[in-house]
Design an enzyme around this catalytic site. Sequence first.
Site, PDB file in Angstrom:
ATOM      1  CB  SER A   1      -4.445  -6.614   4.392  1.00  0.00           C
ATOM      2  OG  SER A   1      -4.079  -5.301   4.035  1.00  0.00           O
TER       3      SER A   1
ATOM      4  CE  LYS B   1     -13.224  -6.711   2.815  1.00  0.00           C
ATOM      5  NZ  LYS B   1     -11.812  -6.081   2.134  1.00  0.00           N
TER       6      LYS B   1
ATOM      7  NE  ARG C   1      -2.423  -8.713  -4.321  1.00  0.00           N
ATOM      8  CZ  ARG C   1      -3.244  -8.712  -3.350  1.00  0.00           C
ATOM      9  NH1 ARG C   1      -2.916  -8.086  -2.208  1.00  0.00           N
ATOM     10  NH2 ARG C   1      -4.581  -9.434  -3.319  1.00  0.00           N
TER      11      ARG C   1
ATOM     12  CG  HIS D   1      -1.868  -0.976   1.395  1.00  0.00           C
ATOM     13  ND1 HIS D   1      -2.064  -1.854   2.295  1.00  0.00           N
ATOM     14  CD2 HIS D   1      -2.846  -1.635   0.343  1.00  0.00           C
ATOM     15  CE1 HIS D   1      -3.257  -2.698   2.137  1.00  0.00           C
ATOM     16  NE2 HIS D   1      -3.582  -2.620   0.890  1.00  0.00           N
TER      17      HIS D   1
END
Length: 151
Positions: free
Chosen positions: A127, A41, A90, A17
């Site tokens: 994460s 979440k 990614r 990040h």
Amino acid sequence: MNTILFPGSFNPFTVGHRSLVERVLPLFDRVVIAIGVNSQKACEARTHERLDAIRALYAAEPKVSVIAYSGLTVDACEAEGARWMLRGVRSVADFEYERNLADINRRISGIETLLLFTLPEYAAVSSSVVRELQAYGRDVSEFLPEGPGKP
């Protein structure tokens, strides 16, 4: 003012990040790191703790601000005066997902999305992986940015 909003849960805020923020800083007058509050979440770190940690990392950078928001990300962009949204990619799977979101966001709001490919050394860092390693007692310091906001 040319503003870009970087949304995410940032639980935790990783070196990947930070790399994206550092790479986009020269391109914009203002970078808003926006922590999305999603009731669906499970977030181990409370939102205010993530806000404080990320703000501490960027305390010396006047072009960066850190907020929390709920609701649609395009609404957060509009509230912050951001015409751009930053997203990291990614993998091919990330690209497909982000492209679809970018198309919908542009259609409903006119917000453009800037996709930046993650540097190769950070491609495996997420994460969720960091949280899992932490849960098993592993040292995750190499995946977290150095600085005052580091836990």
